[in-house]
Structures are given as structure tokens and as C-alpha cells.
Enzyme design. Structure first.
Site, PDB file in Angstrom:
ATOM      1  N   HIS A   7     -13.840  -3.450  -0.819  1.00 19.55           N
ATOM      2  CA  HIS A   7     -13.559  -2.120  -1.369  1.00 19.55           C
ATOM      3  C   HIS A   7     -14.266  -1.069  -0.514  1.00 19.55           C
ATOM      4  O   HIS A   7     -15.435  -0.772  -0.709  1.00 19.55           O
ATOM      5  CB  HIS A   7     -14.031  -2.048  -2.823  1.00 19.55           C
ATOM      6  CG  HIS A   7     -13.426  -0.901  -3.583  1.00 19.55           C
ATOM      7  ND1 HIS A   7     -12.907   0.217  -2.970  1.00 19.55           N
ATOM      8  CD2 HIS A   7     -13.229  -0.704  -4.918  1.00 19.55           C
ATOM      9  CE1 HIS A   7     -12.437   1.051  -3.891  1.00 19.55           C
ATOM     10  NE2 HIS A   7     -12.621   0.508  -5.083  1.00 19.55           N
ATOM     11  N   TYR A  49     -16.905   4.720  -2.974  1.00 16.42           N
ATOM     12  CA  TYR A  49     -17.929   3.702  -3.247  1.00 16.42           C
ATOM     13  C   TYR A  49     -18.710   3.402  -1.955  1.00 16.42           C
ATOM     14  O   TYR A  49     -18.485   4.043  -0.938  1.00 16.42           O
ATOM     15  CB  TYR A  49     -17.283   2.461  -3.868  1.00 16.42           C
ATOM     16  CG  TYR A  49     -16.709   2.752  -5.231  1.00 16.42           C
ATOM     17  CD1 TYR A  49     -17.551   3.046  -6.305  1.00 16.42           C
ATOM     18  CD2 TYR A  49     -15.337   2.806  -5.450  1.00 16.42           C
ATOM     19  CE1 TYR A  49     -17.039   3.365  -7.561  1.00 16.42           C
ATOM     20  CE2 TYR A  49     -14.820   3.125  -6.712  1.00 16.42           C
ATOM     21  CZ  TYR A  49     -15.672   3.400  -7.755  1.00 16.42           C
ATOM     22  OH  TYR A  49     -15.188   3.724  -8.993  1.00 16.42           O
ATOM     23  N   HIS A  84     -12.369   5.190  -2.150  1.00  9.63           N
ATOM     24  CA  HIS A  84     -12.603   5.924  -3.405  1.00  9.63           C
ATOM     25  C   HIS A  84     -14.024   6.437  -3.582  1.00  9.63           C
ATOM     26  O   HIS A  84     -14.441   6.738  -4.697  1.00  9.63           O
ATOM     27  CB  HIS A  84     -12.223   5.059  -4.628  1.00  9.63           C
ATOM     28  CG  HIS A  84     -10.821   4.528  -4.571  1.00  9.63           C
ATOM     29  ND1 HIS A  84     -10.306   3.635  -5.480  1.00  9.63           N
ATOM     30  CD2 HIS A  84      -9.804   4.765  -3.703  1.00  9.63           C
ATOM     31  CE1 HIS A  84      -9.048   3.351  -5.181  1.00  9.63           C
ATOM     32  NE2 HIS A  84      -8.717   4.021  -4.096  1.00  9.63           N
TER      33      HIS A  84
HETATM   34  C1  FNR Z   1      -7.751   1.344 -10.701  1.00 11.78           C
HETATM   35  N1  FNR Z   1      -7.900   1.392  -9.310  1.00 11.78           N
HETATM   36  C2  FNR Z   1      -8.863   0.609  -8.710  1.00 11.78           C
HETATM   37  N2  FNR Z   1      -8.949   0.557  -7.347  1.00 11.78           N
HETATM   38  C3  FNR Z   1      -9.790  -0.321  -6.743  1.00 11.78           C
HETATM   39  O1  FNR Z   1      -9.811  -0.373  -5.510  1.00 11.78           O
HETATM   40  N3  FNR Z   1     -10.593  -1.136  -7.492  1.00 11.78           N
HETATM   41  C4  FNR Z   1     -10.613  -1.100  -8.845  1.00 11.78           C
HETATM   42  O2  FNR Z   1     -11.319  -1.877  -9.496  1.00 11.78           O
HETATM   43  C5  FNR Z   1      -9.748  -0.165  -9.485  1.00 11.78           C
HETATM   44  N4  FNR Z   1      -9.735  -0.039 -10.855  1.00 11.78           N
HETATM   45  C6  FNR Z   1      -8.698   0.633 -11.478  1.00 11.78           C
HETATM   46  C7  FNR Z   1      -8.551   0.553 -12.868  1.00 11.78           C
HETATM   47  C8  FNR Z   1      -7.466   1.153 -13.492  1.00 11.78           C
HETATM   48  C9  FNR Z   1      -7.297   1.036 -14.975  1.00 11.78           C
HETATM   49  C10 FNR Z   1      -6.505   1.851 -12.708  1.00 11.78           C
HETATM   50  C11 FNR Z   1      -5.275   2.473 -13.356  1.00 11.78           C
HETATM   51  C12 FNR Z   1      -6.659   1.962 -11.347  1.00 11.78           C
HETATM   52  C13 FNR Z   1      -6.890   2.080  -8.476  1.00 11.78           C
HETATM   53  C14 FNR Z   1      -5.657   1.194  -8.282  1.00 11.78           C
HETATM   54  O3  FNR Z   1      -5.949   0.080  -7.465  1.00 11.78           O
HETATM   55  C15 FNR Z   1      -4.497   1.954  -7.618  1.00 11.78           C
HETATM   56  O4  FNR Z   1      -4.881   2.387  -6.349  1.00 11.78           O
HETATM   57  C16 FNR Z   1      -4.061   3.140  -8.451  1.00 11.78           C
HETATM   58  O5  FNR Z   1      -3.873   2.776  -9.802  1.00 11.78           O
HETATM   59  C17 FNR Z   1      -2.759   3.721  -7.923  1.00 11.78           C
HETATM   60  O6  FNR Z   1      -1.688   2.857  -8.131  1.00 11.78           O
HETATM   61  P1  FNR Z   1      -0.593   3.199  -9.288  1.00 11.78           P
HETATM   62  O7  FNR Z   1      -1.261   2.985 -10.612  1.00 11.78           O
HETATM   63  O8  FNR Z   1      -0.216   4.614  -9.073  1.00 11.78           O
HETATM   64  O9  FNR Z   1       0.522   2.228  -9.022  1.00 11.78           O
END
Ligand code: FNR
Length: 384
Positions: A184, A189, A187
Site C-alpha cells: 500500500h 499512508y 492514499h
Molecule cells: C477502500 N479503499 C481502500 N484502499 C486501499 O488501498 N486499502 C484499503 O484497505 C481500503 N479500504 C477501503 C474500504 C472501503 C469501505 C472502501 C469503499 C474503499 C479504496 C478502494 O480500494 C478503492 O480504491 C475505492 O473504493 C475506489 O473504487 P470504487 O469503490 O470507486 O470502485
């Protein structure tokens, strides 16, 4: 006659020596269903259900590596401790029993952590320069004295410990039977805190120019690759997730120009990264002026490595707004398919739609798009 979506999604892809049977990836999503860091049986069944219903590759939610400052939740999953590892082993077996593939996403949150947070309340937040990563960040990027998220800049020993923790986490994932790992690096982190000039104020070899800011990530990748090579045969891909945006700043940019991005990607590819996952909130937005390519498109073009796109596929509002309860409507995906057909990127990660409908992939792959259950914020409330 298969639909265009079925045709384009159903093509296999070689990812670092592993064949992904189709182009649909489940995006990593924390589901808060790992009491004391142990993924629940419901969570294992939830991943397996997506694998059974057409997802080519499941990427797990972020999993804390074994470092006291890595996380901030009691119910966030861990890649350490006997019970958590037994839980992940059950989840991997459940996905494999359905013929699926599953990567673990390895995570250290750095300065997003607040001192006193679980699961190790005694541990300080650490990051490249101790710069807080919350909504109240000082525009100068310097720590604000009374900020509760204040932590400290990492020493060389801290850096070595965290690099080792990622390497051990990856080797553990490999031994548990995972098919690959994603680091990761997005975002806002820890890894991304090193990329971003506002959170990385270091003047040593880990800070300064773009290449120096990528040094930490490159060390993590190199040690992870070495560790997994020692644990399992080749064909265990190491993917790095990147983003421009940060949870505390949607307009942030870690990579100001394509050249900057290229410098970082070169370092990570040289260190052994097999592919990149370019996280955007909306996949249709250009990453840089003068081109329609999105961040995954640029990443593939610059690195020559497979790239995963993500962000509001089939939806008209981004995930962050969904988490705060804003409405979101289902949209068509013709624009996405145009980009996939032109090989702008290779794989498409789906987040919220797969939470709402475990059969999203199967329905896309078999021309039953009209049967897809639309995402609503209520779907986030349970793991099913
Ligand atoms: C996330 N996302 C996310 N990203 C990541 O890199 N690690 C994580 O643990 C999480 N946790 C997470 C929890 C929840 C409830 C959501 C909705 C999203 C971001 C996710 O991987 C993704 O990039 C975004 O949700 C965008 O995709 P969608 O939802 O637009 O298809």
C-alpha cells in the site's frame, strides 16, 4: 454473442509470471471485521464468494505489518500473530477452493496513526518527518505542536525495522499460500508519505528530490522481493499501489509531472515491482495536462509494466463521498471499455460495486449487466 464487456473483461493476463484469468480485480477494502486483528470466518467467506463469482483476482483489505506503529484499529487485520495468520490461512484456502487468486495488501499507516491508537497504544506515530496527516495539516507541512496526531520523524533504525516488517509480512503471506502481495503505497499512508514532498521534509538520502523520496519504497520493494523469492518459487507477483490523492488532501500530488512519475516507477521496477495499481477516485480523469491518459495509463506507458486502474467504475460519485453517506448512482462503463480495449491499462479494480453485489463480475462476464444490484451506502454496513 458475448457482450463487449464480457469480451474485454474475459481475457487472461500474465502478471509477473502468474496468469490472472480475467481483467476484473477486487479492490482492497478494509471491512473492520477482524476482531483483535484476526480475519473472521465471515470475511473469509465474503472473499471466497467474490472469487466463486468471477473475480479474476481478489486483493484483500489492508493488513498491518508487524510493527507497533503500523495500524490504528483493533478490528483491522494483521499479518502477524498465530490467530491472525490462522485466520488468513482459512481465507486463502476458501478463495482457492473456489478456484480464485488472492493477494494480501500490506500496510503501514505512518503518520495517519494517532498516539494512543490501538492495537499498540504505547507506540508513537512515525513517518518520514513527523508531519501530521489529518484534515488540520499545517499548510507548511510542518508538525503542528498541539496536533494530537503528532509523532516523530523516523530514524534509520525505524526505517530498517519497517522495511524488515514489510519483507516479513510478504514472506509470511507467501508461506500462507497467498498468490502475491500488494504494497500500500497510496492514499497518504506511510510509503506515500515518503513520496509526497509535503510530508517528506527529510534532508538525508530519503528526502529531497523525487528519486530520493522514492528510496524508502524502493528499499521496501527490494526486501519484499528478496523475502518472497526465499519463501516460494517465482510467479508470486509484487504489486505497488500508488496515488496522487491523500485521504487528508484530495488535490495533493506526489508526482508533479510525468517525468517525476517515471523516476519513481523506474526505481520501483528496478527494485523488482511486477506491476502497479494506480488509485484514482475517478478513472476518467486525466493524470496530467495535455493527455487523456489516467494515472494507470501513464503508469503503464512509463514503466512498461501491467497496470491496474480503479475509481468509480460504473458509479457517478467517488468512494470517499460514499463513506460520508452521499448518494451515488450507477452509470455505464463504455468509456472504461474503450480505454481497456486500447490497452491504456490491463486490469480494472472494482470496489463498492463488489461490496453491493458479490456476483458483479460473473454478471459482467456473462452479459447479465442488467441484473447487477446497485451500490448504496447501506451495503457498507455488513460483510456478506
Ligand atoms: C477502500 N479503499 C481502500 N484502499 C486501499 O488501498 N486499502 C484499503 O484497505 C481500503 N479500504 C477501503 C474500504 C472501503 C469501505 C472502501 C469503499 C474503499 C479504496 C478502494 O480500494 C478503492 O480504491 C475505492 O473504493 C475506489 O473504487 P470504487 O469503490 O470507486 O470502485
Amino acid at each position: 454473442m458475448p457482450t463487449r464487456a464480457a469480451q474485454l473483461f474475459s481475457r487472461p493476463l500474465d502478471l509477473g509470471g502468474l496468469t490472472i484469468p480475467n481483467r476484473i480485480v477486487m479492490a482492497p477494502m478494509t471491512r473492520f471485521d477482524s476482531p483483535d486483528g484476526v480475519p473472521s470466518d465471515d470475511l473469509a467467506a465474503y472473499y471466497a464468494r467474490r472469487a466463486a463469482n468471477g473475480v479474476g483476482l481478489v486483493i484483500t483489505e489492508s493488513v498491518y505489518v508487524d510493527h507497533p506503529s503500523a495500524g490504528q484499529l483493533d478490528n483491522g487485520s494483521r499479518m502477524y500473530g498465530d490467530a491472525a495468520l490462522a485466520g488468513w490461512s482459512r481465507a486463502v484456502r476458501a478463495v482457492h477452493a473456489e478456484g480464485g487468486l488472492v493477494f494480501a495488501q500490506l500496510q503501514h499507516i505512518g503518520m495517519v496513526r494517532k498516539a494512543g491508537d490501538p492495537p499498540h497504544p504505547e507506540a508513537p506515530a512515525v513517518g518520514p518527518s513527523g508531519v501530521p496527516m489529518d484534515g488540520a495539516v499545517d499548510p507548511s507541512g510542518l508538525p503542528v505542536d498541539d496536533n494530537p496526531r503528532r509523532g516523530r520523524a523516523m530514524t534509520q533504525d525505524d526505517i530498517d525495522d519497517v522495511v524488515r516488517a514489510f519483507a516479513e509480512g510478504a514472506a509470511t503471506a507467501a508461506r500462507l499460500g497467498f498468490d502475491g502481495v500488494e504494497l500500500h503505497g497510496a492514499h497518504g499512508y506511510l510509503i506515500d508519505q515518503f513520496f509526497w514532498s509535503r510530508s517528506n521534509r527529510r534532508t538525508d538520502a530519503y528526502g529531497g528530490g523525487t528519486g530520493s523520496r522514492a528510496r524508502f519504497a524502493a528499499e521496501v520493494v527490494a526486501e519484499v522481493v528478496a523475502a518472497v523469492r526465499g519463501a516460494v518459487p517465482a510467479g508470486f507477483p509484487v504489486v505497488v499501489r500508488l496515488s496522487q490523492w491523500k485521504s487528508n488532501d484530495f488535490d495533493a500530488r506526489s508526482f508533479d509531472t510525468p517525468e517525476d512519475l517515471g523516476v519513481v516507477l523506474d526505481k520501483l521496477a528496478d527494485a523488482g515491482a511486477d506491476a502497479f495499481h494506480a488509485s484514482t477516485r475517478r478513472y476518467w480523469q486525466p493524470a496530467f495536462a495535455g493527455s487523456d491518459l489516467n494515472l494507470a495509463g501513464w503508469t503503464k506507458k512509463l514503466s512498461g509494466k501491467p497496470a491496474i486502474t480503479v475509481g468509480s467504475v460504473g458509479l457517478d460519485n467517488d468512494f470517499w463521498n460514499s463513506l460520508t453517506g452521499e448518494a451515488v448512482a450507477t452509470t455505464g462503463i463504455d468509456g472504461l471499455l474503450d480505454r481497456l480495449e486500447s490497452d491504456e491499462f490491463d486490469l480494472v479494480a472494482i470496489g463498492r460495486p463488489l461490496i453491493a453485489d458479490p456476483e458483479w463480475a460473473a454478471k459482467m462476464l456473462t452479459g447479465r449487466k442488467n441484473e447487477i444490484t446497485a451500490f448504496t451506502a447501506a451495503a457498507l454496513g455488513s460483510v456478506h
